[in-house]
Enzyme design. Sequence first.
Site, mmCIF file in Angstrom:
data_model
loop_
_atom_site.group_PDB
_atom_site.id
_atom_site.type_symbol
_atom_site.label_atom_id
_atom_site.label_comp_id
_atom_site.label_asym_id
_atom_site.label_seq_id
_atom_site.Cartn_x
_atom_site.Cartn_y
_atom_site.Cartn_z
ATOM 1 C CB CYS A 1 34.120 38.636 32.652
ATOM 2 S SG CYS A 1 34.760 36.947 32.778
ATOM 3 C CD GLN B 1 30.078 41.132 38.204
ATOM 4 O OE1 GLN B 1 30.652 40.112 37.841
ATOM 5 N NE2 GLN B 1 30.716 42.177 38.713
ATOM 6 N N GLY C 1 44.988 45.502 40.822
ATOM 7 C CA GLY C 1 46.333 45.657 41.350
ATOM 8 C C GLY C 1 46.457 46.144 42.768
#
Length: 327
Positions: free
Chosen positions: A83, A53, A210
């Site tokens: 981010c 990444q 989540g």
Amino acid sequence: MMDWTDRHCRYFLRGFAPHTLLYTEMITSAAILRGDRDRLLAFDPEEHPVALQLGGSDPTDLARAARIGEETGYDEINLNCGCPSDRVASGAFGACLMLEPAKVAECVSAMRAAVSIPVTVKMRVGVITAKGRVAHDAISKFDEADFEALHHFVSSIRDAGCQVAIVHARKAVLGGLSPKDNREIPPLRYDVVKRLRLTFPQLPLIVNGGFRDVSSVEEALSWSDGVMLGREAYHRPFVLAELHRALYPEALTTRSREELLDRMARYAERALARGDRLSAIARHMLGLYGGEPGAREYRRTLSEGARIPEAGPELFRRAIPTAARPL
């Protein structure tokens, strides 16, 4: 996951799920081009498949860094546009790049031209730069203007050659919330990601945000191409083993926690011989017995023991809690 998913962490997580695609922490293109790239990009062959990444906004630098990543052996190059950290935004990369879809498209195009492995993009469903009451109102809603901006961003990166879109189902608030609050306060909008999936049926889409158990992941896989887990996998890594059993029922039985500790002891022997510190490995393993009898005993033994200068790999076997030892 900066400062979290380093090579020791990824090796540890690989033990739970053989097929999971692992991601490095975000590494800036500048660090790769002008820093200690051998240290930054090092990984164990057992980590495959593993994606690099990248953080950055200069197409030329990103292309060069991507090429180095491919030459090093990574299986995918991922550009982080999700981010929300202030230190990331100050460097003109991360979630703030979603406000500049043309620039991101240029970066993706340059990386695609530089490598033969997949180039993917991690993003949010939206970005908020306002503060105060305006920001509060913007966090709680998602209107057609929001979707139009998201559609334009995804369309731009797709046309530039992005092969997979990884979407964190929350908005990012720049300058108004901490990274932790950005993971908790903006509501999850799986409905937006589902709509995006229908709008771009030919672009593989991974949903993030989540997910904490097998049932929620299986539900998401009914409409998405994949699910990304972050801190839940870090703090409760055995969830990866649970997912592996559910998704690959024909596979061999997953390793026990005790077998995983033995695996990490063998890894630590090699790592210490290279000059690594035991504490740098042990810090990623504290969640192994999360929710299990003896978890506190295990964490104490591991965290306190790893700080002792003469500590060695046998610490991992000694850390097995009493409740988990055979009678």
